[in-house]
Design a protein around this motif. Structure first.
Motif, PDB file in Angstrom:
ATOM      1  N   SER A  13       0.836  -1.193   0.000  1.00 20.18           N
ATOM      2  CA  SER A  13       0.000   0.000   0.000  1.00 20.18           C
ATOM      3  C   SER A  13       0.870   1.241   0.000  1.00 20.18           C
ATOM      4  N   ARG A  15       0.000   5.423   0.211  1.00 23.70           N
ATOM      5  CA  ARG A  15      -1.065   6.420   0.312  1.00 23.70           C
ATOM      6  C   ARG A  15      -0.840   7.604  -0.598  1.00 23.70           C
ATOM      7  N   GLU A  22      -6.818   5.043   1.862  1.00 27.69           N
ATOM      8  CA  GLU A  22      -8.222   4.812   1.526  1.00 27.69           C
ATOM      9  C   GLU A  22      -8.440   3.437   0.899  1.00 27.69           C
ATOM     10  N   ASP A  23      -7.404   2.851   0.355  1.00 29.68           N
ATOM     11  CA  ASP A  23      -7.539   1.603  -0.381  1.00 29.68           C
ATOM     12  C   ASP A  23      -7.421   0.405   0.553  1.00 29.68           C
ATOM     13  N   THR A  25      -7.201  -4.062   0.485  1.00 33.27           N
ATOM     14  CA  THR A  25      -7.041  -5.285  -0.299  1.00 33.27           C
ATOM     15  C   THR A  25      -7.807  -6.418   0.376  1.00 33.27           C
ATOM     16  N   VAL A  40      -8.562  -5.251  -4.950  1.00 37.40           N
ATOM     17  CA  VAL A  40      -8.107  -3.987  -4.401  1.00 37.40           C
ATOM     18  C   VAL A  40      -9.282  -3.037  -4.519  1.00 37.40           C
ATOM     19  N   ASP A  42     -10.734   0.776  -4.088  1.00 37.81           N
ATOM     20  CA  ASP A  42     -10.326   2.176  -4.042  1.00 37.81           C
ATOM     21  C   ASP A  42     -11.297   2.939  -3.165  1.00 37.81           C
ATOM     22  N   HIS A  44     -12.071   6.133  -3.071  1.00 38.73           N
ATOM     23  CA  HIS A  44     -12.822   7.218  -3.718  1.00 38.73           C
ATOM     24  C   HIS A  44     -13.069   8.386  -2.775  1.00 38.73           C
ATOM     25  N   ALA A  50     -14.677   1.602   0.105  1.00 34.64           N
ATOM     26  CA  ALA A  50     -13.780   0.444   0.026  1.00 34.64           C
ATOM     27  C   ALA A  50     -14.127  -0.583   1.092  1.00 34.64           C
TER      28      ALA A  50
END
Length: 101
Positions: A13, A15, A22-23, A25, A40, A42, A44, A50
């Protein structure tokens, strides 16, 4: 007799310029490795979408009856699409309920 598939998965990851990550997995297996789900998600603009997708998408996909018809690749593709659409509907419903309160 064929040997079982050995799969090693790693994730990283970054950032970027954001103040927070924010993401998200996800790695899930079904049965004895009959299916492997790698994703993965996202964020947004925030982690809420997520997190919801992580919680909802794989269960929505695996609930589709055509997913398990390996002899019918088109059915598998339809099941994946229908699972995405079911997760999206669930997200919109949850959003509408949260806006009502």
């Amino acid at each position: 007799m064929s040997s079982p598939l050995k799969l090693i998965v790693s994730a990283d990851s970054n950032r970027g310029g954001q103040r927070y990550m924010e993401d998200i997995t996800e790695v899930s297996t079904e049965g004895d490795g009959d299916a492997i789900f790698l994703a993965v998600f996202d964020g947004h603009g925030g982690p809420q979408a997520a997190r919801f997708a992580r919680r909802c998408l794989w269960p929505s996909i695996r609930a589709q009856p055509g997913l398990w018809g390996a002899a019918d690749p088109a059915g598998v593709c339809h099941a994946i699409r229908d699972g995405f659409l079911a997760c999206q509907r669930a997200m919109w419903e949850e959003l509408a309920e949260s806006e009502e309160t």
